[in-house]
Design a protein around this motif. Structure first.
Motif, PDB file in Angstrom:
ATOM      1  N   MET A   5     110.179 -42.248  28.202  1.00  0.00           N
ATOM      2  CA  MET A   5     109.609 -42.621  27.103  1.00  0.00           C
ATOM      3  C   MET A   5     107.831 -42.161  27.659  1.00  0.00           C
ATOM      4  SD  MET A   5     108.679 -46.523  25.776  1.00  0.00           S
ATOM      5  CE  MET A   5     110.481 -46.591  25.215  1.00  0.00           C
ATOM      6  N   ILE A   6     107.188 -41.947  26.697  1.00  0.00           N
ATOM      7  CA  ILE A   6     105.670 -41.518  26.913  1.00  0.00           C
ATOM      8  C   ILE A   6     104.915 -42.172  25.834  1.00  0.00           C
ATOM      9  CG2 ILE A   6     103.931 -39.747  27.274  1.00  0.00           C
ATOM     10  CD1 ILE A   6     105.730 -38.063  28.446  1.00  0.00           C
ATOM     11  N   PRO A   7     104.426 -43.594  26.263  1.00  0.00           N
ATOM     12  CA  PRO A   7     103.258 -44.126  25.190  1.00  0.00           C
ATOM     13  C   PRO A   7     102.210 -43.298  25.211  1.00  0.00           C
ATOM     14  CG  PRO A   7     104.028 -45.593  26.990  1.00  0.00           C
ATOM     15  CD  PRO A   7     104.345 -44.289  27.407  1.00  0.00           C
ATOM     16  N   THR A   8     101.379 -43.246  23.789  1.00  0.00           N
ATOM     17  CA  THR A   8     100.489 -42.397  23.747  1.00  0.00           C
ATOM     18  C   THR A   8      99.503 -43.157  22.869  1.00  0.00           C
ATOM     19  OG1 THR A   8      99.376 -40.265  23.150  1.00  0.00           O
ATOM     20  CG2 THR A   8     101.169 -41.237  21.687  1.00  0.00           C
ATOM     21  N   ASP A   9      97.991 -42.953  23.144  1.00  0.00           N
ATOM     22  CA  ASP A   9      96.855 -43.433  22.327  1.00  0.00           C
ATOM     23  C   ASP A   9      96.238 -42.239  21.634  1.00  0.00           C
ATOM     24  OD1 ASP A   9      95.590 -42.629  24.607  1.00  0.00           O
ATOM     25  OD2 ASP A   9      94.911 -44.587  24.799  1.00  0.00           O
ATOM     26  N   PHE A  10      96.853 -41.004  21.900  1.00  0.00           N
ATOM     27  CA  PHE A  10      96.340 -39.830  21.247  1.00  0.00           C
ATOM     28  C   PHE A  10      95.137 -39.264  22.134  1.00  0.00           C
ATOM     29  CE2 PHE A  10      98.305 -41.968  17.460  1.00  0.00           C
ATOM     30  CZ  PHE A  10      99.464 -41.070  17.755  1.00  0.00           C
ATOM     31  N   SER A  11      94.777 -40.039  23.384  1.00  0.00           N
ATOM     32  CA  SER A  11      93.739 -39.490  24.180  1.00  0.00           C
ATOM     33  C   SER A  11      94.053 -38.162  25.009  1.00  0.00           C
ATOM     34  CB  SER A  11      93.118 -40.842  25.027  1.00  0.00           C
ATOM     35  OG  SER A  11      94.289 -41.122  26.088  1.00  0.00           O
ATOM     36  N   GLU A  12      93.137 -37.717  25.709  1.00  0.00           N
ATOM     37  CA  GLU A  12      93.325 -36.740  26.535  1.00  0.00           C
ATOM     38  C   GLU A  12      93.901 -37.218  27.917  1.00  0.00           C
ATOM     39  OE1 GLU A  12      93.060 -33.285  26.195  1.00  0.00           O
ATOM     40  OE2 GLU A  12      92.868 -34.021  24.028  1.00  0.00           O
ATOM     41  N   ASN A  13      93.871 -38.587  28.041  1.00  0.00           N
ATOM     42  CA  ASN A  13      94.668 -39.078  29.272  1.00  0.00           C
ATOM     43  C   ASN A  13      95.829 -39.151  29.172  1.00  0.00           C
ATOM     44  OD1 ASN A  13      94.808 -40.623  31.655  1.00  0.00           O
ATOM     45  ND2 ASN A  13      94.289 -42.748  30.281  1.00  0.00           N
ATOM     46  N   ALA A  14      96.193 -39.491  27.774  1.00  0.00           N
ATOM     47  CA  ALA A  14      97.626 -39.699  27.519  1.00  0.00           C
ATOM     48  C   ALA A  14      98.332 -38.325  27.296  1.00  0.00           C
ATOM     49  CB  ALA A  14      98.019 -40.391  26.295  1.00  0.00           C
ATOM     50  N   TRP A  15      97.660 -37.283  26.924  1.00  0.00           N
ATOM     51  CA  TRP A  15      98.052 -35.784  26.807  1.00  0.00           C
ATOM     52  C   TRP A  15      98.347 -35.355  28.377  1.00  0.00           C
ATOM     53  CZ3 TRP A  15     100.087 -32.297  23.898  1.00  0.00           C
ATOM     54  CH2 TRP A  15     100.090 -30.723  24.492  1.00  0.00           C
ATOM     55  N   ASN A  16      97.218 -35.804  29.159  1.00  0.00           N
ATOM     56  CA  ASN A  16      97.680 -35.187  30.602  1.00  0.00           C
ATOM     57  C   ASN A  16      98.731 -35.757  31.155  1.00  0.00           C
ATOM     58  OD1 ASN A  16      96.574 -34.303  33.213  1.00  0.00           O
ATOM     59  ND2 ASN A  16      96.314 -36.292  33.906  1.00  0.00           N
ATOM     60  N   ALA A  17      99.328 -37.055  30.916  1.00  0.00           N
ATOM     61  CA  ALA A  17     100.432 -37.752  31.274  1.00  0.00           C
ATOM     62  C   ALA A  17     101.868 -36.988  30.890  1.00  0.00           C
ATOM     63  CB  ALA A  17     100.585 -39.057  31.045  1.00  0.00           C
ATOM     64  N   LEU A  18     101.478 -36.557  29.633  1.00  0.00           N
ATOM     65  CA  LEU A  18     102.733 -35.746  28.651  1.00  0.00           C
ATOM     66  C   LEU A  18     102.988 -34.397  29.501  1.00  0.00           C
ATOM     67  CD1 LEU A  18     104.787 -35.348  26.644  1.00  0.00           C
ATOM     68  CD2 LEU A  18     102.705 -34.461  25.088  1.00  0.00           C
ATOM     69  N   LEU A  19     101.738 -33.852  29.886  1.00  0.00           N
ATOM     70  CA  LEU A  19     101.871 -32.471  30.505  1.00  0.00           C
ATOM     71  C   LEU A  19     102.492 -32.752  32.047  1.00  0.00           C
ATOM     72  CD1 LEU A  19      98.500 -30.630  29.734  1.00  0.00           C
ATOM     73  CD2 LEU A  19     100.699 -30.284  28.755  1.00  0.00           C
ATOM     74  N   TYR A  20     102.116 -33.786  32.680  1.00  0.00           N
ATOM     75  CA  TYR A  20     102.753 -34.180  33.909  1.00  0.00           C
ATOM     76  C   TYR A  20     104.280 -34.308  33.811  1.00  0.00           C
ATOM     77  CZ  TYR A  20     102.648 -35.681  38.804  1.00  0.00           C
ATOM     78  OH  TYR A  20     102.959 -36.075  40.015  1.00  0.00           O
TER      79      TYR A  20
END
Length: 279
Positions: A5-20
């Motif tokens: 599960m990856i919670p997102t607020d559509f920030s680049e910070n959340a995108w970075n977590a997704l890429l990780y």
């Protein structure tokens, strides 16, 4: 098949977590459940807000979330294709931790990956309130990825412990699975306030860890110091750690490392991913 599960607020910070997460599990069959939880914003201006019925507000926010999640999927599709990965999206309205608890249970989530964006000053709470709430209130293993962290194979993984608790097999299995997946080395850290020796029970718990992880490269280290966060910082720098593992069961010890940075030199929050394991 892992459910991530990856919670997102559509920030680049959340995108970075997704890429990780995508990179970390590049060779693993996974379903990534990308979740956005909309909540009613408080009115910060002090003006009386125009009344909107809760139903209309929820419907409007969910439509907006669904649109943004669609755009996020399109961005993901621009990445190199990995046939082992599948992506699903969920738009929800309400309280973040309540929804993540429910979704984690219903979707049999193995791991939550969240981006952490610290407060502007490292003397403040530096792991971020949303991530902190999820770590302490959602009974699911969490990988917290700092905004300045980019993926590389975690060669050295630190495991701070006071050896006061005997961890159950489920906790140890979770840690071993991730360590084995990346062929990482495990470095245990004991922080002693005054250089005192371990008690008999601590010695037993330490030996249990040594025996359980006997097939993984490991070592035990001790640092003397009253400030746990400073000791972890020193250890992280000296070993050039790639990740830190904590156990949520030992909440007091966990909070002293994650939520109470006392000096400006504490920078591991901004660089090193934290794996917080729940039972």
């Amino acid at each position: 098949m892992k459910n991530i599960m990856i919670p997102t607020d559509f920030s680049e910070n959340a995108w970075n977590a997704l890429l990780y997460g995508i990179s970390f599990f590049e060779k693993t069959h996974c379903v990534f459940h990308i979740v956005h939880v909309s909540s009613m914003n408080t009115n910060a201006s002090g003006e009386t807000p125009m009344y909107i019925s809760p139903e209309i507000l929820e419907d409007s926010l969910l439509k907006e979330s669904i649109g943004k999640l669609k755009e996020l999927l399109e961005r993901i599709q621009q990445l190199p294709l990995n046939p082992k990965h599948k992506f699903e999206t969920v738009a929800l309205y309400g309280f973040l931790t309540d929804h993540l608890k429910k979704e984690a249970k219903e979707r049999e989530i193995d791991l939550i990956i969240m981006g952490t964006k610290g407060a502007s000053g490292l003397k403040s709470v530096s792991i971020g309130s949303n991530t902190g709430n999820v770590i302490t209130k959602v009974p699911c293993t969490v990988l917290a990825v700092p905004e300045n962290s980019t993926y590389h194979r975690p060669v050295e993984v630190g495991f701070p412990s006071d050896f006061q608790l005997k961890y159950n097999v489920k906790i140890l299995d979770t840690i071993r699975d991730l360590i084995t997946l990346k062929k990482s080395s495990l470095r245990f850290l004991y922080i002693s306030a005054k250089g005192e020796e371990l008690s008999e029970q601590q010695q037993k718990n330490k030996q249990i860890l040594a025996d359980y992880f006997k097939d993984i490269e490991q070592s035990f280290h001790m640092i003397t110091g009253k400030k746990i966060d400073a000791a972890v910082q020193c250890f992280a720098e000296s070993r050039n750690l790639d990740m830190l593992v904590m156990v949520a069961k030992n909440l007091n010890f966990l909070e002293r490392i994650l939520f109470r940075p006392t000096v400006e030199k504490i920078s591991y929050h901004t660089k090193i991913p934290f794996l917080v394991v729940h039972e």
